[in-house]
Design an enzyme around this catalytic site. Structure first.
Site, PDB file in Angstrom:
ATOM      1  N   LYS A 121      -8.799  22.553  41.521  1.00  0.00           N
ATOM      2  CA  LYS A 121      -9.752  23.262  40.662  1.00  0.00           C
ATOM      3  C   LYS A 121      -9.177  23.645  39.311  1.00  0.00           C
ATOM      4  O   LYS A 121      -9.914  23.765  38.339  1.00  0.00           O
ATOM      5  CB  LYS A 121     -10.287  24.518  41.373  1.00  0.00           C
ATOM      6  CG  LYS A 121     -11.180  24.182  42.553  1.00  0.00           C
ATOM      7  CD  LYS A 121     -12.107  25.305  42.922  1.00  0.00           C
ATOM      8  CE  LYS A 121     -13.089  24.841  43.988  1.00  0.00           C
ATOM      9  NZ  LYS A 121     -13.808  25.938  44.621  1.00  0.00           N
ATOM     10  N   LYS A 205     -14.913  13.830  48.747  1.00  0.00           N
ATOM     11  CA  LYS A 205     -15.781  14.820  49.400  1.00  0.00           C
ATOM     12  C   LYS A 205     -17.090  14.987  48.623  1.00  0.00           C
ATOM     13  O   LYS A 205     -17.070  14.984  47.396  1.00  0.00           O
ATOM     14  CB  LYS A 205     -14.995  16.144  49.425  1.00  0.00           C
ATOM     15  CG  LYS A 205     -15.572  17.236  50.264  1.00  0.00           C
ATOM     16  CD  LYS A 205     -14.726  18.496  50.154  1.00  0.00           C
ATOM     17  CE  LYS A 205     -14.892  19.185  48.829  1.00  0.00           C
ATOM     18  NZ  LYS A 205     -14.345  20.547  48.772  1.00  0.00           N
ATOM     19  N   LYS A 208     -20.317  20.027  44.846  1.00  0.00           N
ATOM     20  CA  LYS A 208     -21.226  20.427  43.766  1.00  0.00           C
ATOM     21  C   LYS A 208     -20.589  20.201  42.404  1.00  0.00           C
ATOM     22  O   LYS A 208     -21.277  20.175  41.396  1.00  0.00           O
ATOM     23  CB  LYS A 208     -21.736  21.863  43.937  1.00  0.00           C
ATOM     24  CG  LYS A 208     -20.714  22.922  44.227  1.00  0.00           C
ATOM     25  CD  LYS A 208     -21.418  24.239  44.644  1.00  0.00           C
ATOM     26  CE  LYS A 208     -20.525  25.094  45.518  1.00  0.00           C
ATOM     27  NZ  LYS A 208     -21.185  26.095  46.300  1.00  0.00           N
TER      28      LYS A 208
END
Ligand code: TYM
Length: 343
Positions: A121, A205, A208
């Protein structure tokens, strides 16, 4: 440190959460929501909307409030019964943040340095990431242990955070000579929906944060959007195999079969037994139909609930009160064990 043997004798309790930081997708539904519903008849359940976690990356304030209600509506629409499970916003129970501070002093820097989600992230510019994004998994451990939760239903991507939670519990129990004070929490991950992959790349994966909306089925997608996304989903030219080993090296085929299995409550082997030898021209329409049949009622119910935000707010207020009643005595005892005044 993650010895699974534990003499913890407290009640069995479930805690999980979803971030209000974007629309929910099929991965969230199968990896988390479906399990939330299944567990509510087995033990005491607490399901929060983790707004403290969401602000580790920038959230527009009004949107954050709206998305918190949307996630609560998704829990309800998926079938979580607010009489059985407490549904609440994480920020409405201050004990989470308070315990997180204590755990920041228990967890070691080296443990957090190993967390792969922070690396993913924060990307190339980790010095620009918020400090909260780095300590995120410690707050997650506090979410779980402030209720002494024994079971946490999540997708496979949360496995490492659950291991850290166990390490923090074990170190706290050891350092403060409080054997079995915190349980060594079990993740509830297994099943074909534990890792739903992107429709564009069977090795990534479903997420969003993927820039391509074609990569995921959103809970708000209608039947036409679902059919179009499944039609365009990446596959290979081979027909479906007869047995599971025939899916090896075919990540996209494996993913679509897994989604079909999770939605229909069957195993992948059972799905293959039905579709063996058939091409994707046959399998994809059946999958799109099943997706629509399962998701359309959830989407419709979410819309109905969101038309009456006051009702959602009542559920969240009641859930927060019940959650606080469980968390506060556990936090008070933790503070006493740590030696905070008055002892
Ligand atoms: P979040 O908000 O990213 O995702 C919510 C849940 O959805 C699951 N999930 C998936 N499952 C299968 N396939 C996928 N492609 C997929 N994508 C997401 C996640 O595993 C999760 O169960 N850190 C958590 C939120 C959290 C939490 C907690 C969870 C905070 N505190 C305490 C459990 C207990 C997260 O970011 O989830």
């Amino acid at each position: 440190m993650t010895d699974s043997k534990t003499a913890y004798a407290g009640p069995q309790r479930v805690l999980s959460g979803v971030q209000p930081s974007g629309d929910l997708h099929l991965g969230n539904y199968l990896g988390a929501l479906v399990k939330f519903v299944a567990l509510q008849d087995q033990m005491e359940c607490l399901y929060c909307v983790v707004d403290l976690h969401a602000i580790t990356t920038w959230q527009e304030p009004k949107r954050l409030t709206a998305q918190t209600r949307e996630i609560a509506a998704a829990y309800l629409a998926a079938g979580v019964d607010p009489k059985k499970a407490a549904i609440f916003a994480q920020s409405a129970v201050p004990a989470h943040a308070e315990l997180a501070w204590i755990f920041q002093c228990v967890a070691r820097l080296g443990w957090l340095d190993r967390m792969t989600q922070f690396k993913e992230k924060s990307g190339k510019h980790k010095e620009r990431a918020s400090v909260g994004l780095y300590t995120y998994p410690v707050l997650q451990a506090a979410d779980i242990l402030v209720y002494k939760a024994t079971h946490v239903p999540v997708g496979e991507d949360q496995k490492q955070h659950l291991e850290l939670t166990r390490d923090i519990a074990a170190k706290f129990n050891h350092d403060f000579d409080a054997p079995d004070f915190f349980p060594l929490t079990q993740p509830v991950i297994e099943g074909p929906g534990a890792r739903v992959m992107s429709l564009r790349d069977g090795t990534a994966k479903m997420s969003k944060s993927d820039p391509s909306d074609q990569s995921r089925i959103n809970l708000t997608d209608d039947a036409d959007a679902i059919a179009a996304k499944i039609r365009k989903a990446k596959t290979d030219p081979e027909p479906l195999p007869e047995a599971l080993d025939g899916l090896a090296g075919r990540p996209e085929a494996d993913n679509l079969v897994g989604i079909f299995a999770a939605l229909s409550g069957r195993t992948k082997a059972e799905v293959l037994a039905e579709f063996a030898g058939q091409g994707f021209g046959r399998f994809k329409p059946a999958l799109a139909e099943l997706l629509t049949a399962r998701l359309a009622p959830v989407t419709a119910e979410m819309r109905r609930l969101l038309a009456d935000p006051a009702q959602i707010d009542r559920v969240l207020a009641d859930g927060a009160e019940r959650a606080r009643a469980v968390a506060e005595p556990i936090l008070a005892e933790t503070k006493r064990i740590v030696g905070f005044w008055p002892g």
